[in-house]
Design a protein around this motif. Structure first.
Motif, PDB file in Angstrom:
ATOM      1  N   HIS A   6       0.847  -1.183   0.000  1.00 28.25           N
ATOM      2  CA  HIS A   6       0.000   0.000   0.000  1.00 28.25           C
ATOM      3  C   HIS A   6       0.887   1.239   0.000  1.00 28.25           C
ATOM      4  CE1 HIS A   6      -3.843   2.050   1.706  1.00 28.25           C
ATOM      5  NE2 HIS A   6      -3.811   2.074   0.403  1.00 28.25           N
ATOM      6  N   ILE A  51       1.024  -3.622   8.262  1.00 31.99           N
ATOM      7  CA  ILE A  51      -0.376  -3.227   8.106  1.00 31.99           C
ATOM      8  C   ILE A  51      -0.935  -2.677   9.412  1.00 31.99           C
ATOM      9  CG2 ILE A  51      -0.871  -4.765   6.189  1.00 31.99           C
ATOM     10  CD1 ILE A  51      -2.141  -6.696   8.167  1.00 31.99           C
ATOM     11  N   GLY A  72      -8.834  -0.441  10.630  1.00 31.81           N
ATOM     12  CA  GLY A  72      -8.051  -0.043   9.454  1.00 31.81           C
ATOM     13  C   GLY A  72      -8.833   0.058   8.183  1.00 31.81           C
ATOM     14  N   CYS A  73     -10.144  -0.032   8.270  1.00 28.42           N
ATOM     15  CA  CYS A  73     -10.901   0.036   7.027  1.00 28.42           C
ATOM     16  C   CYS A  73     -11.596   1.386   6.915  1.00 28.42           C
ATOM     17  CB  CYS A  73     -11.881  -1.106   6.910  1.00 28.42           C
ATOM     18  SG  CYS A  73     -13.185  -1.093   8.126  1.00 28.42           S
ATOM     19  N   ALA A  74     -11.770   1.827   5.673  1.00 23.44           N
ATOM     20  CA  ALA A  74     -12.324   3.153   5.412  1.00 23.44           C
ATOM     21  C   ALA A  74     -13.703   3.319   6.044  1.00 23.44           C
ATOM     22  CB  ALA A  74     -12.378   3.418   3.912  1.00 23.44           C
ATOM     23  N   SER A  75     -14.576   2.317   5.872  1.00 24.01           N
ATOM     24  CA  SER A  75     -15.932   2.470   6.429  1.00 24.01           C
ATOM     25  C   SER A  75     -15.897   2.527   7.941  1.00 24.01           C
ATOM     26  CB  SER A  75     -16.876   1.352   5.980  1.00 24.01           C
ATOM     27  OG  SER A  75     -16.194   0.362   5.305  1.00 24.01           O
ATOM     28  N   MET A  77     -13.516   3.758   9.769  1.00 21.11           N
ATOM     29  CA  MET A  77     -13.027   5.076  10.173  1.00 21.11           C
ATOM     30  C   MET A  77     -14.064   6.156   9.935  1.00 21.11           C
ATOM     31  SD  MET A  77      -8.996   5.322   9.523  1.00 21.11           S
ATOM     32  CE  MET A  77      -8.497   4.126   8.348  1.00 21.11           C
TER      33      MET A  77
ATOM     34  N   PHE B 234      -5.807   3.028  -3.599  1.00 27.93           N
ATOM     35  CA  PHE B 234      -7.059   2.361  -3.964  1.00 27.93           C
ATOM     36  C   PHE B 234      -8.035   3.354  -4.591  1.00 27.93           C
ATOM     37  CE2 PHE B 234      -7.450  -2.019  -2.184  1.00 27.93           C
ATOM     38  CZ  PHE B 234      -6.104  -2.191  -1.984  1.00 27.93           C
ATOM     39  N   PHE B 274     -14.679   5.871  -4.632  1.00 28.57           N
ATOM     40  CA  PHE B 274     -15.094   5.760  -3.236  1.00 28.57           C
ATOM     41  C   PHE B 274     -15.330   4.309  -2.836  1.00 28.57           C
ATOM     42  CE2 PHE B 274     -16.720   7.092   0.725  1.00 28.57           C
ATOM     43  CZ  PHE B 274     -17.845   6.331   0.996  1.00 28.57           C
ATOM     44  N   LEU B 277     -12.143   2.462  -2.528  1.00 27.45           N
ATOM     45  CA  LEU B 277     -11.434   2.874  -1.308  1.00 27.45           C
ATOM     46  C   LEU B 277     -11.945   2.056  -0.124  1.00 27.45           C
ATOM     47  CD1 LEU B 277      -9.418   4.730   0.071  1.00 27.45           C
ATOM     48  CD2 LEU B 277     -11.172   6.468   0.229  1.00 27.45           C
ATOM     49  N   ASN B 278     -13.228   1.751  -0.123  1.00 26.69           N
ATOM     50  CA  ASN B 278     -13.794   0.931   0.933  1.00 26.69           C
ATOM     51  C   ASN B 278     -13.285  -0.497   0.911  1.00 26.69           C
ATOM     52  OD1 ASN B 278     -15.699   2.035   2.877  1.00 26.69           O
ATOM     53  ND2 ASN B 278     -16.724   2.829   1.072  1.00 26.69           N
ATOM     54  N   THR B 280     -10.434  -1.400   0.881  1.00 24.28           N
ATOM     55  CA  THR B 280      -9.242  -1.527   1.724  1.00 24.28           C
ATOM     56  C   THR B 280      -9.570  -2.304   2.990  1.00 24.28           C
ATOM     57  OG1 THR B 280      -9.760   0.658   2.653  1.00 24.28           O
ATOM     58  CG2 THR B 280      -8.059   0.563   0.959  1.00 24.28           C
ATOM     59  N   GLY B 281     -10.819  -2.237   3.421  1.00 24.46           N
ATOM     60  CA  GLY B 281     -11.230  -2.963   4.612  1.00 24.46           C
ATOM     61  C   GLY B 281     -11.227  -4.470   4.432  1.00 24.46           C
ATOM     62  N   THR B 286      -3.375  -3.540   3.454  1.00 25.00           N
ATOM     63  CA  THR B 286      -3.449  -2.088   3.584  1.00 25.00           C
ATOM     64  C   THR B 286      -3.305  -1.716   5.048  1.00 25.00           C
ATOM     65  OG1 THR B 286      -5.847  -2.311   3.633  1.00 25.00           O
ATOM     66  CG2 THR B 286      -4.852  -1.644   1.558  1.00 25.00           C
ATOM     67  N   VAL B 291      -4.692   4.058   4.771  1.00 30.26           N
ATOM     68  CA  VAL B 291      -6.100   4.360   4.490  1.00 30.26           C
ATOM     69  C   VAL B 291      -6.428   5.791   4.914  1.00 30.26           C
ATOM     70  CG1 VAL B 291      -8.490   3.738   5.014  1.00 30.26           C
ATOM     71  CG2 VAL B 291      -6.806   1.958   4.647  1.00 30.26           C
ATOM     72  N   GLU B 294      -5.096   8.136   2.346  1.00 23.54           N
ATOM     73  CA  GLU B 294      -5.938   8.131   1.151  1.00 23.54           C
ATOM     74  C   GLU B 294      -7.231   8.898   1.391  1.00 23.54           C
ATOM     75  OE1 GLU B 294      -6.344   5.624  -1.903  1.00 23.54           O
ATOM     76  OE2 GLU B 294      -5.394   3.877  -0.997  1.00 23.54           O
ATOM     77  N   MET B 295      -7.862   8.633   2.535  1.00 25.80           N
ATOM     78  CA  MET B 295      -9.156   9.238   2.796  1.00 25.80           C
ATOM     79  C   MET B 295      -9.088  10.754   2.811  1.00 25.80           C
ATOM     80  SD  MET B 295     -10.860   6.716   5.592  1.00 25.80           S
ATOM     81  CE  MET B 295     -12.005   7.922   6.198  1.00 25.80           C
ATOM     82  N   LEU B 299     -11.480  11.690  -0.314  1.00 23.61           N
ATOM     83  CA  LEU B 299     -12.880  11.993  -0.016  1.00 23.61           C
ATOM     84  C   LEU B 299     -13.343  13.353  -0.540  1.00 23.61           C
ATOM     85  CD1 LEU B 299     -13.471  10.418   3.518  1.00 23.61           C
ATOM     86  CD2 LEU B 299     -14.409   9.695   1.351  1.00 23.61           C
TER      87      LEU B 299
END
Lengths: 96, 319
Positions: A6, A51, A72-75, A77, B234, B274, B277-278, B280-281, B286, B291, B294-295, B299
């Protein structure tokens, strides 16, 4: 992990080699083969593979390792951020 | 004693979980289970109570005699539960005590998934229960070989992979959860398309289709093409795929004029970026910092892209 990585240069992992006792626990718990023990001390082979799961920092018996671990995931956070704004009621229905 | 054979119902349950159906309540009761006919010298394997994990573990241990200690992770898989702390030191200690494991086995060793190390502090478990934690393998399917090799892990067992097939099985839940989260926005866009400047159901349906394709670009196409899409970001990978998909749509629908082209290019790219990018979870490589990085950058751009698309679409409608 072969061939995948990454963003470079953002990892928060820190190793205090003075405190390290070379026990090798970090080697056995890291899911990315980040560590090796050389000359009685741990070394980080490739920082950018980290990671930030926190397994090493948690398991180090002398607290020689530190890392900013957590969701660590976008959602996850985004949910954390929304919860902090009190934008929505904390729902237990989603993952994080 | 539990079975090591998976039935049709188990397979169906796993398939449904992959599609996000009943996923949050797909669990088994925590506690100590027997595989085969274990005795006081048999090994103890520790896992989470997410039924998919539990099923894969018991299937892998077919033909063996050992104990399976299932922790209460509220139906969450080992990795996520470790991150949250439910596959953790406290729960492991609690489960050992509740099951009376100390009086069932004469040895003092536990076999844990390496993914659980992010939540379990081995030295503390030993101090509190006398049991030593051995972090065995990453993949469940490597467990038999690990056991046969006298509990030795080779390099392959400690190496994560992310093959095309592994990426593919993760896409259904991404698609479903993107649709669920974007449902209101989706409805608003389609209603607006169907009603702006006069009632036109076909416009509404076309808008719906474009939105679905944009989501698929980020939740299906981008993950599949992951290693071949440009840069490490991502958001950029998703945007790149989105741009190509938008260009294809423009060609297919034979759109011309600044407004419609801008609407599709900006909208599909932003949504695809978008949604990717999600993803990544769901990836094993990653980092939290990556993350965050990136966000912060992506965003605002994605938001702006979506806004431009909406404005362009309105202009197009009222031209």
């Amino acid at each position: 992990m072969n061939g995948f990585s990454h963003i470079k240069g953002v990892i928060t992992l820190q190793l205090d080699r003075d405190t390290c006792i070379g026990c090798g626990i970090c080697v056995s718990v890291c899911p990315h083969n980040l560590f090796a023990v050389e000359q009685g001390k741990a070394v980080i082979i490739d920082r950018d593979r980290c990671i930030e799961c926190g397994a090493c920092a948690l398991n180090c018996p002398v607290k020689a390792l530190s890392v900013d671990a957590g969701v660590g995931c976008a959602s996850g956070m985004i949910n954390e951020w929304l919860d902090s704004l009190q934008f929505r009621r904390k729902s237990g229905s989603g993952c994080c | 004693m539990i079975s090591t054979q998976l039935t049709f119902v188990d397979t169906l349950g796993s398939w449904k979980a992959r599609w996000g159906i009943g996923r949050m309540s797909y669990l088994v009761p925590p506690g100590l289970y027997a595989i085969g006919t274990p005795d006081s010298g048999s090994q103890v394997v520790v896992t989470a109570n997410y039924k998919m994990t539990y099923d894969l573990v018991r299937r892998a241990l077919d033909g063996r005699n050992l104990w399976l200690l299932v922790l209460e992770t509220y139906g969450i898989n080992v990795w996520c539960a470790a991150g949250k702390g439910t596959f953790g030191t406290g729960e492991l200690v609690r489960r050992i005590e509740k099951s009376g494991l100390g009086s069932i086995v004469s040895h003092r060793e536990l076999l844990l998934p390496i993914m659980g190390a992010a939540g379990v502090k081995g030295v503390e478990v030993k101090a509190r229960t006398g049991f030593t934690c051995r972090f065995a393998t990453l993949r469940i399917d490597d467990l038999p070989e690990y056991l046969d090799a006298g509990m030795q892990a080779n390099a392959g067992m400690r190496e994560l992979t992310f093959s095309l097939k592994e990426r593919l099985v993760l896409t259904p839940v991404e698609i479903v959860s993107s649709l669920k989260s974007g449902l209101y926005l989706l409805l608003i866009i389609c209603m607006a398309a169907a009603t702006a400047g006069g009632l036109n159901a076909v416009s509404g349906l076309k808008a719906l289709l474009v939105c679905l394709i944009a989501i698929l670009s980020g939740a299906f196409i981008s993950p599949l093409l992951l290693p071949w899409l440009p840069t490490r970001s991502f958001a950029i990978k998703g945007a790149f795929a989105g741009l190509l998909v938008a260009a294809a749509l423009i060609g297919l629908l034979q759109l011309s004029g600044t407004a419609p082209v801008a609407a599709l290019l900006c909208g599909v790219t932003a949504v695809s970026s978008f949604v990717m990018l999600n993803f990544t979870g769901s990836t094993p490589f990653t980092s939290r910092s990556g993350v965050k990085y990136e966000m912060r950058r992506a965003l605002p751009l994605q938001g702006a892209g979506l806004l431009i698309a909406v404005v362009a679409a309105l202009i197009w409608r009222f031209q």
